[in-house]
Design an enzyme around this catalytic site. Structure first.
Site, PDB file in Angstrom:
ATOM      1  N   PHE A  81     194.182  76.509   0.712  1.00  0.00           N
ATOM      2  CA  PHE A  81     192.984  75.435   1.224  1.00  0.00           C
ATOM      3  C   PHE A  81     192.025  76.341   1.696  1.00  0.00           C
ATOM      4  O   PHE A  81     191.948  77.407   2.388  1.00  0.00           O
ATOM      5  CB  PHE A  81     193.451  74.749   2.490  1.00  0.00           C
ATOM      6  CG  PHE A  81     192.486  73.842   3.053  1.00  0.00           C
ATOM      7  CD1 PHE A  81     192.096  72.688   2.575  1.00  0.00           C
ATOM      8  CD2 PHE A  81     191.863  74.281   4.135  1.00  0.00           C
ATOM      9  CE1 PHE A  81     190.927  71.887   3.190  1.00  0.00           C
ATOM     10  CE2 PHE A  81     191.234  73.756   4.968  1.00  0.00           C
ATOM     11  CZ  PHE A  81     190.470  72.481   4.500  1.00  0.00           C
ATOM     12  N   GLY A  92     188.297  75.030   3.443  1.00  0.00           N
ATOM     13  CA  GLY A  92     187.608  74.053   4.307  1.00  0.00           C
ATOM     14  C   GLY A  92     187.297  74.455   5.831  1.00  0.00           C
ATOM     15  O   GLY A  92     187.378  75.498   6.147  1.00  0.00           O
ATOM     16  N   LEU A 137     194.973  79.860   4.194  1.00  0.00           N
ATOM     17  CA  LEU A 137     193.798  78.880   4.843  1.00  0.00           C
ATOM     18  C   LEU A 137     192.648  79.819   5.101  1.00  0.00           C
ATOM     19  O   LEU A 137     192.572  80.549   5.775  1.00  0.00           O
ATOM     20  CB  LEU A 137     194.430  78.301   6.037  1.00  0.00           C
ATOM     21  CG  LEU A 137     195.713  77.552   5.979  1.00  0.00           C
ATOM     22  CD1 LEU A 137     196.078  76.976   7.484  1.00  0.00           C
ATOM     23  CD2 LEU A 137     195.656  76.611   5.101  1.00  0.00           C
ATOM     24  N   GLU A 138     191.622  79.244   4.146  1.00  0.00           N
ATOM     25  CA  GLU A 138     190.348  79.959   4.441  1.00  0.00           C
ATOM     26  C   GLU A 138     189.500  79.002   5.083  1.00  0.00           C
ATOM     27  O   GLU A 138     188.747  77.980   4.598  1.00  0.00           O
ATOM     28  CB  GLU A 138     189.549  80.579   2.941  1.00  0.00           C
ATOM     29  CG  GLU A 138     188.218  81.192   3.596  1.00  0.00           C
ATOM     30  CD  GLU A 138     187.599  81.370   2.022  1.00  0.00           C
ATOM     31  OE1 GLU A 138     186.241  81.362   2.234  1.00  0.00           O
ATOM     32  OE2 GLU A 138     188.146  81.480   1.120  1.00  0.00           O
ATOM     33  N   LEU A 139     189.037  79.298   6.385  1.00  0.00           N
ATOM     34  CA  LEU A 139     188.516  78.055   7.222  1.00  0.00           C
ATOM     35  C   LEU A 139     187.015  78.670   7.600  1.00  0.00           C
ATOM     36  O   LEU A 139     186.347  79.218   6.825  1.00  0.00           O
ATOM     37  CB  LEU A 139     189.291  78.003   8.379  1.00  0.00           C
ATOM     38  CG  LEU A 139     190.718  77.740   8.152  1.00  0.00           C
ATOM     39  CD1 LEU A 139     191.774  77.404   9.392  1.00  0.00           C
ATOM     40  CD2 LEU A 139     191.056  76.481   7.130  1.00  0.00           C
TER      41      LEU A 139
END
Length: 634
Positions: free
Chosen positions: A265, A267, A288-290
């Site tokens: 993901f 976001g 998870l790249e946030l």
């Protein structure tokens, strides 16, 4: 009818320079046109018929309607997935995953090469679609399509070495080796700000590694996602191996509830946190790249002209809608005023127009529209109440046909302001003076995010200091807002877990398996050998031999192995962690319990603690314990 409710009242911002923007005082509301449904020709995905039925008021439950953020006009209607169609797509992928895994890697690579060529041939049309649905200026949209080719080539060039089985050790009796296998059926939930970059960072290595992909593009970039799908299918990728999932948040939630094998993901932190909580206990792979709150430090030794130009672009490119956009600038007090003035002039020189299809346009609209505008207004207004100075911009542009926000520079900020803590994700940047590298490093790390950090300096010592102190996945020296396919892209803290790009970004789409193979006959596996990951370390017997040969063995003395393998009497200044222990013939380090008998003296306890921690090791076995007091201490 949409409207923007001003949260900021009774404030007259002091805008020293700037594009003409609507006043915080005189305009309490901005009216956005009513949404109307488009009249496009139906296809297997696009449809406009449902919005014409008596149930049209419910059309958003079954259809997406992408809006051009530069004009607020609808583009088309897209039929979204339901739980039933989503389950059917998962079932198809699940039943196909073994077949896709067993397709020869050379054949998979050929498909991806054809896909790459399709992107090149369709660059103009894909870029035009990207500009239409996200508002990204056409030149930047074209750059995104062209630049992704290098990433695809990197994946193609390195996939063989990653997937190649690795023989770790071979003896006359057994062999030990490592193999990498696909994760299985994965969910790729992508972002709208760089849908081609971010989408293909996952899709390409995942497919090459043998995974089946359920790809959920953002509802703000669904048309670009469909373009990716069409290019993959034209390249020969089977539909069961790659399927697109269209919809809003509810579809993503339904996707996560399926028995998928991995989630990738990109976001916001809030959504990433929700995904992680949803997956808790599932024991499946997740990346998870946030978000980010990326900071830059400008040292007084920096080449100011070069630094300003680079940082201005790093803050404003893609209208500031990048995960690694510069949001906080810390500048040495001695050059602070000069830096701020020059930054304003450079940003003012960037071309602003209401037409993102114009090749000269640098700034586009805010893709998410009203929520982004209100978010930026709140943070800017709150900062101004607390003494910040508005150097440029500060609000939506008057008479704008879409969601256009003036490029904004806010100075005289401090960390008591929300604008220094919350992610901006727009054409807004703050500037704060600092006393030097130490204060800059502390402030740069004063955030839960940890994506990138930058330092501009002609002094390598300063650059090394900031790089070492920066609690981020990426550090730049005299650069910012840069991504390379050759290096892993990862975050810390609220910026996420896992990595894309680099070799690690390929390995991320595999699961490791260790094979212990016992031979049915002597020399079955051939000549004994060790791989490069096995390091032969001198064992304790050889250490004693070395001591004798070097004539340093003294009866009743203690000797300790230092990190460089040498033997010396222990001194506090010499102690360094030992890098490894014997891997040949010793399963666990030898421990002499007599070394840990209690002693009253503090210095003896200190040495004993170091022995326990493994930082040093006693190697003289003639006398199992010699009083530590006999050891020289600096």
């Amino acid at each position: 009818m949409y409207s923007i409710t001003r949260n900021i009242r009774k404030i007259t911002p002091i805008c020293k320079n700037g594009l003409k923007s609507s006043s915080f005082i005189n305009s309490s509301r901005v009216t956005i046109p009513n949404r109307t449904y488009s009249n496009q020709t139906s296809t297997n995905i696009a449809s406009s018929t449902f919005s014409k039925t008596p149930l049209g008021v419910m059309s958003e439950e079954l259809f997406l309607q992408p809006i051009n953020p530069a004009t607020c006009s609808p583009i088309t209607d897209l039929k979204i997935d339901t739980k039933i169609s989503l389950k059917a797509k998962f079932d198809a992928a699940y039943l196909f995953k073994e077949e896709w895994r067993n397709v020869e890697l050379s054949e998979k690579k050929l498909m991806i090469q054809r896909f790459r060529d399709n992107l090149i041939q369709n660059t103009d049309s894909i870029a035009a679609t990207l500009t239409k649905e996200t508002g990204k200026p056409i030149t930047q949209a074209t750059n995104e399509v062209i630049a992704v080719i290098e990433r695809i080539n990197f994946f193609l060039a390195n996939i063989d070495s990653v997937l190649k089985e690795q023989v770790v050790r071979t003896t006359e009796k057994f062999q030990e080796k490592i193999v990498r296998e696909p994760v299985g059926v994965i969910a790729a939930i992508s972002a709208w700000n760089y849908p081609i970059f971010i989408g293909l960072n996952v899709i390409i290595p995942a497919l090459l590694a043998g995974n089946c992909v359920l790809y959920k593009p953002s509802e703000f970039s669904s048309l670009t996602g469909i373009s990716i799908m069409n290019c993959l299918y034209e390249a020969g990728v089977p539909q069961e191996a790659f399927q697109i999932v269209l919809g809003k948040k509810i579809i993503s939630q339904s996707l996560l509830n399926l028995p998928i094998d991995g989630v990738y993901f990109t976001g916001s932190y809030a959504t990433g946190k929700s995904i992680s909580e949803n997956l808790a206990g599932r024991m499946i792979k997740q990346q998870l790249e946030l978000g980010g709150k990326d900071a830059v430090y400008v040292h007084e030794s920096a080449d100011l002209k070069t630094a300003v130009a680079s940082i201005a672009d790093g803050a404003m490119y893609n209208t500031g809608q990048s995960c690694c956009s510069v949001e906080r600038i810390y500048v040495d007090k001695s050059i602070y005023d000069t830096f701020v003035n020059e930054l304003v002039q450079v940003v003012k020189s960037f071309k602003f127009s209401f037409d993102p299809t114009n090749p000269q346009t640098y700034f586009g609209p805010l893709t998410r529209g009203v929520p982004q505008i209100e978010h930026l207004q709140r943070l800017i207004g709150s900062a101004l109440k607390r003494g910040a100075i508005l150097e440029l911009g500060g609000n939506v542009l008057s008479k704008a046909p879409g969601y256009f926000f003036a490029p904004t520079i806010v100075s005289n900020v401090h960390h008591g302001m929300e604008i220094q803590r919350e992610e901006l994700f727009g054409p807004v940047v703050t500037v704060q003076p600092v006393s030097g590298p130490t204060e800059a490093a502390l402030l740069m790390n004063d955030t839960p995010y940890g994506l990138t950090g930058s330092v501009y300096s002609e002094d390598a010592g300063v650059a090394n200091f900031i790089a070492e102190k920066s609690n981020t996945g990426t550090v730049y020296w005299n650069a910012c807002d840069r991504v390379s396919p050759y290096l892993p892209w990862s975050g810390r803290g609220a910026s996420g877990i896992g990595a894309t790009l680099g070799i690690e970004g390929i390995e991320n789409f595999t699961r490791i398996k260790a094979l212990h193979l016992i031979a049915p006959a002597k020399d079955y596996f051939g000549n004994p050998s060790n791989s490069q990951i096995v390091t032969k370390v001198t064992n304790l017997v050889n250490l004693e031999d070395q001591m004798e040969s070097l004539k340093i063995a003294q009866k009743g003395a203690n000797f300790y192995e230092a990190a460089d393998g040498s033997l010396k009497k222990y001194t506090l200044n010499d102690v360094k962690p030992i890098s490894s222990y014997a891997t040949q013939g010793n399963a666990f380090p030898f421990v002499n319990e007599s070394l840990f008998e209690s002693e009253e003296k503090a210095e003896e306890n200190e040495v004993r603690d170091l022995l326990k921690s493994g930082k040093v090791r006693k190697v003289n076995k003639e006398d199992p314990y010699v009083p530590i007091s006999s050891i020289k201490k600096d």
